[in-house]
Design an enzyme around this catalytic site. Structure first.
Site, PDB file in Angstrom:
ATOM      1  N   CYS A 132       0.853  -1.191   0.000  1.00 46.69           N
ATOM      2  CA  CYS A 132       0.000   0.000   0.000  1.00 46.69           C
ATOM      3  C   CYS A 132       0.889   1.240   0.000  1.00 46.69           C
ATOM      4  O   CYS A 132       1.966   1.253   0.605  1.00 46.69           O
ATOM      5  CB  CYS A 132      -0.900  -0.012   1.239  1.00 46.69           C
ATOM      6  SG  CYS A 132      -2.105   1.318   1.166  1.00 46.69           S
ATOM      7  N   ASN A 177      -9.849   3.023   3.370  1.00 48.52           N
ATOM      8  CA  ASN A 177      -9.618   4.445   3.110  1.00 48.52           C
ATOM      9  C   ASN A 177      -8.788   4.653   1.847  1.00 48.52           C
ATOM     10  O   ASN A 177      -8.154   5.681   1.688  1.00 48.52           O
ATOM     11  CB  ASN A 177      -8.987   5.139   4.313  1.00 48.52           C
ATOM     12  CG  ASN A 177      -7.639   4.567   4.617  1.00 48.52           C
ATOM     13  OD1 ASN A 177      -7.270   3.560   4.033  1.00 48.52           O
ATOM     14  ND2 ASN A 177      -6.918   5.182   5.524  1.00 48.52           N
ATOM     15  N   HIS A 178      -8.783   3.665   0.972  1.00 45.15           N
ATOM     16  CA  HIS A 178      -8.114   3.882  -0.313  1.00 45.15           C
ATOM     17  C   HIS A 178      -8.890   4.932  -1.103  1.00 45.15           C
ATOM     18  O   HIS A 178     -10.100   5.010  -1.005  1.00 45.15           O
ATOM     19  CB  HIS A 178      -8.044   2.563  -1.094  1.00 45.15           C
ATOM     20  CG  HIS A 178      -7.161   1.565  -0.423  1.00 45.15           C
ATOM     21  ND1 HIS A 178      -7.270   0.224  -0.603  1.00 45.15           N
ATOM     22  CD2 HIS A 178      -6.151   1.750   0.454  1.00 45.15           C
ATOM     23  CE1 HIS A 178      -6.359  -0.390   0.115  1.00 45.15           C
ATOM     24  NE2 HIS A 178      -5.665   0.517   0.770  1.00 45.15           N
ATOM     25  N   CYS A 210      -8.729   7.919  -4.669  1.00 49.82           N
ATOM     26  CA  CYS A 210      -8.047   8.623  -5.751  1.00 49.82           C
ATOM     27  C   CYS A 210      -8.547  10.058  -5.636  1.00 49.82           C
ATOM     28  O   CYS A 210      -9.748  10.302  -5.740  1.00 49.82           O
ATOM     29  CB  CYS A 210      -8.433   8.028  -7.106  1.00 49.82           C
ATOM     30  SG  CYS A 210      -7.825   9.007  -8.484  1.00 49.82           S
ATOM     31  N   GLU A 211      -7.645  10.965  -5.362  1.00 53.02           N
ATOM     32  CA  GLU A 211      -8.078  12.332  -5.056  1.00 53.02           C
ATOM     33  C   GLU A 211      -7.495  13.313  -6.067  1.00 53.02           C
ATOM     34  O   GLU A 211      -6.296  13.323  -6.318  1.00 53.02           O
ATOM     35  CB  GLU A 211      -7.619  12.690  -3.645  1.00 53.02           C
ATOM     36  CG  GLU A 211      -8.225  13.970  -3.124  1.00 53.02           C
ATOM     37  CD  GLU A 211      -7.989  14.087  -1.619  1.00 53.02           C
ATOM     38  OE1 GLU A 211      -8.857  13.651  -0.838  1.00 53.02           O
ATOM     39  OE2 GLU A 211      -6.925  14.591  -1.236  1.00 53.02           O
ATOM     40  N   HIS A 225       4.095   2.417   1.692  1.00 58.07           N
ATOM     41  CA  HIS A 225       4.266   2.540   3.140  1.00 58.07           C
ATOM     42  C   HIS A 225       3.972   1.250   3.912  1.00 58.07           C
ATOM     43  O   HIS A 225       3.974   1.252   5.134  1.00 58.07           O
ATOM     44  CB  HIS A 225       3.452   3.723   3.707  1.00 58.07           C
ATOM     45  CG  HIS A 225       2.003   3.741   3.311  1.00 58.07           C
ATOM     46  ND1 HIS A 225       1.468   4.725   2.520  1.00 58.07           N
ATOM     47  CD2 HIS A 225       0.982   2.913   3.602  1.00 58.07           C
ATOM     48  CE1 HIS A 225       0.167   4.496   2.342  1.00 58.07           C
ATOM     49  NE2 HIS A 225      -0.143   3.393   2.996  1.00 58.07           N
ATOM     50  N   HIS A 249       3.243   8.943   6.654  1.00 55.58           N
ATOM     51  CA  HIS A 249       2.659   8.945   5.301  1.00 55.58           C
ATOM     52  C   HIS A 249       1.298   9.620   5.287  1.00 55.58           C
ATOM     53  O   HIS A 249       0.705   9.808   4.240  1.00 55.58           O
ATOM     54  CB  HIS A 249       2.521   7.525   4.775  1.00 55.58           C
ATOM     55  CG  HIS A 249       1.370   6.770   5.389  1.00 55.58           C
ATOM     56  ND1 HIS A 249       1.274   6.522   6.727  1.00 55.58           N
ATOM     57  CD2 HIS A 249       0.269   6.229   4.821  1.00 55.58           C
ATOM     58  CE1 HIS A 249       0.177   5.845   6.965  1.00 55.58           C
ATOM     59  NE2 HIS A 249      -0.469   5.655   5.828  1.00 55.58           N
ATOM     60  N   SER A 280      -1.898  11.606   8.211  1.00 59.74           N
ATOM     61  CA  SER A 280      -2.057  12.223   9.521  1.00 59.74           C
ATOM     62  C   SER A 280      -2.327  11.185  10.590  1.00 59.74           C
ATOM     63  O   SER A 280      -2.152  11.459  11.776  1.00 59.74           O
ATOM     64  CB  SER A 280      -3.156  13.284   9.482  1.00 59.74           C
ATOM     65  OG  SER A 280      -4.198  12.881   8.662  1.00 59.74           O
ATOM     66  N   LYS A 326     -13.775   7.437  -3.516  1.00 61.53           N
ATOM     67  CA  LYS A 326     -13.511   6.313  -2.610  1.00 61.53           C
ATOM     68  C   LYS A 326     -14.369   5.129  -2.978  1.00 61.53           C
ATOM     69  O   LYS A 326     -15.546   5.294  -3.236  1.00 61.53           O
ATOM     70  CB  LYS A 326     -13.871   6.699  -1.177  1.00 61.53           C
ATOM     71  CG  LYS A 326     -12.824   7.521  -0.476  1.00 61.53           C
ATOM     72  CD  LYS A 326     -13.205   7.727   0.972  1.00 61.53           C
ATOM     73  CE  LYS A 326     -12.261   8.703   1.620  1.00 61.53           C
ATOM     74  NZ  LYS A 326     -11.185   8.088   2.337  1.00 61.53           N
TER      75      LYS A 326
END
Ligand SMILES: Nc1nc2c(ncn2[C@@H]2O[C@H](COP(=O)(O)O)[C@@H](O)[C@H]2O)c(=O)[nH]1
Ligand SMILES: [Mn+2]
Length: 827
Positions: A60, A119-120, A122-123, A220, A272, A274, A351
């Protein structure tokens, strides 16, 4: 000294991990929080492999890509629809992609190109600020660029790999078969996850019609073999690379970090994200508890959108589930671990894929496609009479067919822009220089006998632009190299031509095949007539009808399957307005329009009058009992019938384009609907008409008084409209309101269209206040969305335009009957 709050349970986990056999060193970062088997946000050096420390989402990571599309050109609402392409499975060629990345061609192809759950995401982000250009030299990214941050892992592949060693709590010896096997499978999963992030970004970029460049790819969750042991990173970014993204949340800034290499105790790792403040289960009472809170879950304070159909996930992943990324960043900075060089503002967060049927239905409704259809194709022609042949195709070609990509779509008319490229005018690409990286990989050619036995596949990367071309078509590496280079040239040409084509569209002539020579006015008239017929039938209660507004979108087709000769049927165009297949559904009658090209001879036929024809426009010659007679389009008085119909249509939902669109958008839609004009000409003509009407326009009752009252209270006023600036000024001057407004911006002033935030920013800059000090008053959701996108302090909807209260109130802070009521609102 850290300022970020760390949960006690995470510190306990860290302590336990540090006491595992063979662990020599642990490092923890401010995003530290408890995980299933060990703390997330930590790096651990050990002399053996601990698969549990990594868990099942092997590989991931966060990958950041730059799009070659500036944020100011983005239509957020349209992008939000387009990015939904990620809801669908990917239809690319997994074998070729896996092979090009040096992975077995059959390695878990099924989930490639998809994000997965949790919580994957694409933003789509906007590069909000850049603090140190020197450190970013070579990345070619600038403030205002659009970026994609993709967070995803190895999906069910990682799960399967972890499943083989699930019980190995005491660690695996690197020299054991099981240890080696796990590590090899793990390494493949890490590469697979990185490829997957790239494919996700490519799908999103393609849907947004943009190219993309990789800026940073930081896994990460992984194990690496180092000289001093096996380095396990769990939720800790690999930091021995130039740039590392630090994700915030969907409602906070993310950052681009330059790691510092002077703290060896950090084990070449960084935070990686918060990190979670609250675990998933405890989010139930913390977000989405009230109706407005639930509605707010898909909006962000940056004016951004969140696309996620899973309400539960929206709550579990609510921004308040996470710590403050700014504080995490401060801790990294004060610990001298990294420096932030850019801030990234979230615009659109996608998401988790949703129910496929729902997604397909929505896609069809919005006319979207699944991204598998090519957006462009380059065809090379050779032989004689090429100009003669191409001349019959160049222009915009109308293609009448059922789309294989939008299986449920009623539309039968599709448009393809065709232009020619002269071979002697190829872009300058020096294919012999160090600008190219040429890699080979294992691949069989066609036929498959030599599958995976030679390095015959070729991947060519043009380093300055990041353009990539691959060939596995041929068995020989030499031939694949040639094909890949040809494809690279083709990609250059397409990239260049696509941007030229955009510029050219202003002069574009419209050719259509077959040609439908209906003037725009007539076409609009027919569409308006449909609305009139629909409402007449419904009002009379003649039939059970279901009116569907479809302004500008009638499906015209040739009258086929009736035994008519081709040349006759090709010169007849029909559309069913009312009937079993019509826009208005009715099972008893069919009412439609038939247009025939001038001079068409319909062969003699006669039957009982189950069909009746009226000539509504033009002139027709009929034969009645052997005697010819003429009939003009006199059944309807054109102006008396259609002018009110246009007016009603313009006021209906179908007229929202007229209300909210700017002249260019209206012109574009009419050209797509058949108006035989160039875009620039029609836009200019519409501007001229609108400006001419503005001179005589009158303000709404009470507006003058409201303007004066607001000025007396110290407000400064501006107009932001989708009309042209000239039209707004004509209105203000014609009504003597001009001196009262400090600022005027129209669609052509240069602040971008609504709902982009540019107009509000322009006003804020002009009068020297922050956008939070601005109230936006608007009559449609575009206005309100623009205000949210700009971070305006107050949004006020008014009901004097085309939108109803129920449309405005979910978005606006307040809804008033009219802007005249502002007097009472700001007493
Ligand atoms: N920019 C966004 N960042 C997000 C979002 N949701 C979560 N996050 C951040 O990502 C990391 C991922 O953590 P992991 O442990 O699951 O790898 C998390 O710490 C958050 O900071 C989002 O929607 N947008
Ligand atoms: Mn992750």
């Amino acid at each position: 000294m850290l300022t970020t709050w760390i949960e006690g349970a995470a510190e306990e986990q860290l302590d336990l991990v540090s006491r595992l056999a063979g662990v020599s060193h642990v490092a923890a970062f401010p995003d530290l929080h408890p995980g299933k088997y060990g703390p997330v946000g930590s790096a651990i050096l050990a002399d053996r492999i601990y698969p549990q420390l990594i868990g099942n989402d092997i590989g991931c990571g966060m990958s950041l890509f730059a799009l070659d599309l500036p944020a100011r050109k983005l239509r957020l609402d349209k992008a939000a629809q387009k990015i939904r392409v990620l809801e669908e499975p990917w239809h690319g060629d997994p074998g070729a992609c896996l092979a090009a990345d040096g992975l077995p061609t059959d390695l878990h192809p099924v989930a490639l190109g998809t994000i997965g759950g949790g919580n994957h995401f694409c933003e789509l982000q906007e590069l909000d600020s850049l603090s140190d250009d020197c450190l970013l030299a070579g990345t070619d990214i600038r403030k205002g660029d659009l970026m994609l941050l993709v967070h995803s892992g190895s999906r069910s592949l990682g799960m399967a790999v972890f499943g083989t060693v699930l019980e190995s709590f005491s660690g695996l010896d690197l020299d054991s078969t099981v240890g080696r096997t796990y590590l090899a499978a793990h390494n493949d999963a890490v590469r697979w996850a990185s490829l997957n992030r790239r494919l996700i970004a490519e799908r999103a970029a393609r849907a947004l019609r943009s190219d993309l460049r990789l800026v940073a790819d930081a896994p990460h969750n992984l194990i690496e073999e180092h000289d001093d042991g096996l380095l396990h990173r769990k939720g800790a970014a690999k930091a021995d690379m130039p740039l590392v993204p630090l994700a915030g949340s969907r409602d906070a800034l993310s950052y681009l970090l330059v790691p510092k290499a002077n703290r060896p105790e950090a084990l070449a790792s960084l935070a990686h994200g918060s990190g979670r403040k609250y675990d998933r289960r405890s989010m139930a009472g913390r977000a989405g508890t009230t109706r407005s809170d639930r509605d707010g879950l898909i909006r962000t304070s940056f004016g951004g959108h969140v696309i996620c159909e899973d309400r539960q996930l929206l709550i579990e992943e609510a921004p308040n589930a996470y710590k403050d990324p700014n504080q995490v960043l401060d801790d990294l900075r004060t610990s001298d671990l990294a420096q932030s060089v850019a801030t990234l503002k979230p615009l659109l967060t996608f998401k988790k894929a949703v129910n496929r049927e729902l997604a397909a239905a929505r896609r069809d409704k919005h006319g979207g496609c699944d991204g598998a259809d090519p957006s462009s194709a380059l065809v090379t022609l050779s032989g004689n009479q090429i100009p003669e042949f191409t001349n019959t195709w160049i222009g915009t070609v109308q293609w009448i067919c059922k789309s294989p990509f939008r299986a449920h779509h009623r539309r039968q008319n599709w448009y393809v822009g065709v232009f020619s490229i002269d071979n002697s005018d190829l872009p300058e690409i020096d294919l012999e220089t160090s600008a190219l990286r040429i890699e080979t990989f294992r691949s069989g050619g066609p036929g498959g006998q030599h599958q995976n036995t030679t390095d015959s596949g070729v991947r060519v990367t043009h380093l300055p632009t990041g353009l990539v071309a691959v060939s596995t078509d041929e068995r020989s590496q030499h031939r694949n190299r040639r094909v890949a280079l040809d494809r690279l040239v083709a990609r250059f040409i397409l990239k260049r031509e696509e941007s030229l084509a955009r510029d050219r569209s202003a002069q574009n002539q419209l050719h259509r095949r077959p040609q439908m020579r209906l003037a725009a006015k007539e076409r609009l008239a027919y569409d308006a007539l449909l609305l009139a017929i629909a409402s007449a039938f419904s009002a009379e209660g003649l039939h059970e009808t279901t009116p569907v507004h479809c302004f500008g979108s009638l499906d015209w087709e040739h009258w086929q399957g009736t035994g008519l000769a081709d040349d006759v049927s090709n010169s007849l165009y029909t559309t069913e307005l009312l009937g079993p297949d019509g826009h208005v559904r009715d099972n008893e009658v069919r009412v439609g329009l038939l247009v025939s090209e001038a001079g068409t001879d319909y062969p003699p036929s006669s039957h009982a009058a189950e069909e009746t024809y009226f000539v509504i426009a033009g002139k027709a010659e009929w034969v009645l009992e052997g005697a010819p007679y003429g009939q003009d389009g006199t059944l309807l008085d054109f102006d008396a019938t259609w002018t009110p119909a246009y007016e009603e249509a313009a006021r209906s939902e179908a007229g929202s384009l007229l209300a909210a669109g700017n002249s260019e958008e209206i012109a574009e839609a009419w050209i797509a609907g058949g108006a035989d004009f160039g875009l620039a000409d029609l836009t200019t003509e519409l501007d001229r008409i609108f400006v001419s009407k503005m001179h005589d326009a009158a303000p709404l009752p009470g507006i003058r008084e409201a303007v004066d009252a607001l000025l007396a209270r110290g407000f400064r006023l501006g107009v932001a409209s989708s009309d042209s600036e000239a039209a707004i000024r004509a209105f203000l001057e014609g009504t003597n309101l001009a001196p009262k407004f400090d600022f005027v911006t129209g669609y052509d002033t240069g602040h971008g269209p609504k709902p982009e935030p540019g107009m509000v920013h322009g006003f804020a800059d002009a009068i020297g206040v922050p956008t939070s000090g601005i109230a936006v008053i608007g009559d449609n959701t575009h206005d309100i969305e623009m205000a949210h996108a700009a971070g305006a302090g107050l949004t006020i909807g008014v009901l004097t335009g085309t939108s109803a209260r129920q449309e405005l109130s979910p978005h606006a802070d307040v809804v008033l009957e009219s802007a005249a009521d502002l007097i009472g609102f700001f007493p």
